[in-house]
Design an enzyme around this catalytic site. Structure first.
Site: not given
Length: 390
Positions: A112, A199
């Protein structure tokens, strides 16, 4: 995407093809930050023995796809000290060793790629989960500048981020592309973009954090523009025969925030540029942790997001969040609510969760898929418990 049906074999134990990559089953171990890439070398963010042991047990435990934790595309994009990174070629060898090991034990290696934005420069959860401060400086872990869509801190007492300008955004698109190429060099077969949990990419999507007035803010299309540019750049760099996932927060769980309807439209756009799977999580925009909003948690509480996006956006989805056992996971797949199921904390508690989930459906004496070195001993134990002689 296509499932490879096998008569008498549960869906959770059947192979699944994604482009040219075939998973031995549709059970995925989610990315889980370990905050432990601290080696004292010339560059931070290098994977070490902790990561090899931590991730290797999931591959041995039977998962079809094992994701390495959120890996920062720039040094400034780390969530905390000790986060993994792929902003430097010197970070490739440690991750290559992990990708090779995962594949050797039968799991497809995934990674990721993300950037923390305004949630960067924070403490590890067990050190307070707040902004880095005096105690952290004394440990040799000083804070670094944070950035975001707008100069809005994540919470009271947190640093005000610098607003990213267009040159910054172009540089970040290139950083994601370069990190993807390093991930490819390291041997990963699947990549995922972290567009969730408050994020940086999520900070552009949500109207709670993106109050820009230029082409990267304002209406839905403007707020999606930067995340879609990143996704398009990574898809172009990532080989056509390898799948690309995007993890989203399907809802902010807050009035006036990002909604499931937004997620459906965003997922359609992602599918249009070649994204293969939408990983359907939620929350993380309000406060520091991904659980700060009032979320009605119960087993499978996020599965309806995966089901809705799969049906309405016409793209494969992955369900995650309090998926606790084999029958629950099997029902999600059998009923067409998602194409893959992901586990995190359950895998930490039991790295053999995928193998045990199969046994829950086929019988405790079924040791198919277990490593021979363990399955032999466990089958003997089962016979003993059944009072059978060898």
């Amino acid at each position: 995407m296509s499932a490879v049906a096998q008569e008498g074999v549960p869906r959770i134990a059947s192979p699944l093809a994604l482009r040219a990559v075939t998973l031995r089953n549709p059970i995925v171990v989610s990315p889980m930050c370990q905050y432990s890439a601290v080696n004292g070398g010339a560059v931070d963010g290098v994977a070490g023995e902790w990561h090899r042991v931590h991730l290797g047990r999931f591959a041995m435990g039977g998962a079809g796809l094992v994701f390495v934790e959120a890996t920062a595309v720039t040094e400034q994009g780390r969530i905390t000290p000790g986060d993994l990174g792929l902003w430097d070629d010197r970070q490739i060898p440690g991750l290559r060793a992990i990708a090779t090991m995962l594949a050797e034990f039968g799991a497809v290696p995934g990674i990721q790629l993300g950037h923390a934005g305004r949630k960067a420069a924070s403490q590890r959860p067990w050190q307070g989960h707040g902004p880095l401060g005096a105690a952290d400086i004394a440990r040799g872990e000083p804070p670094w500048p944070v950035v975001s869509a707008r100069p809005l801190p994540v919470a009271e007492g947190w640093p005000t981020p610098r607003e990213l300008d267009r040159d910054d955004l172009a540089a970040l698109v290139e950083a994601w592309r370069a990190a993807a190429l390093r991930a490819l060099d390291a041997g990963f077969a699947v990549a995922e973009l972290h567009c969730a949990h408050g994020y940086l990419l999520h900070q552009f999507l949500s109207p709670l954090s993106n109050r820009r007035t230029d082409g990267y803010g304002g209406d839905f299309e403007g707020r999606c523009r930067f995340p879609l540019e990143v996704a398009a750049a990574v898809r172009a760099a990532w080989p056509a025969d390898r799948p690309l996932f995007v993890r989203i927060s399907a809802t902010d769980w807050v009035e006036g925030g990002w909604t499931l309807e937004d997620s459906v439209a965003f997922s359609r756009a992602l599918a249009g540029i070649g994204i293969d799977v939408i990983d359907c999580s939620s929350g993380g925009m309000v406060g520091v942790s991904a659980t700060a909003a009032a979320v009605p948690r119960h087993p499978g509480f996020q599965v309806p997001f995966a089901e809705t996006i799969r049906r309405e956006a016409g793209v494969a989805t992955m369900a995650v969040g309090l998926i606790l056992d084999g029958p629950q996971a099997e029902a999600i797949l059998r009923d067409g609510r998602a194409d893959l199921v992901a586990v995190g904390r359950e895998a930490l508690a039991d790295p053999n969760w995928p193998l045990r989930a199969r046994q829950q459906l086929t019988g405790a004496g079924d040791f198919a898929g277990w490593p021979e070195q363990a399955g032999w001993w466990l089958s003997r134990r089962a016979r003993t418990l059944d009072h059978k002689t060898d």
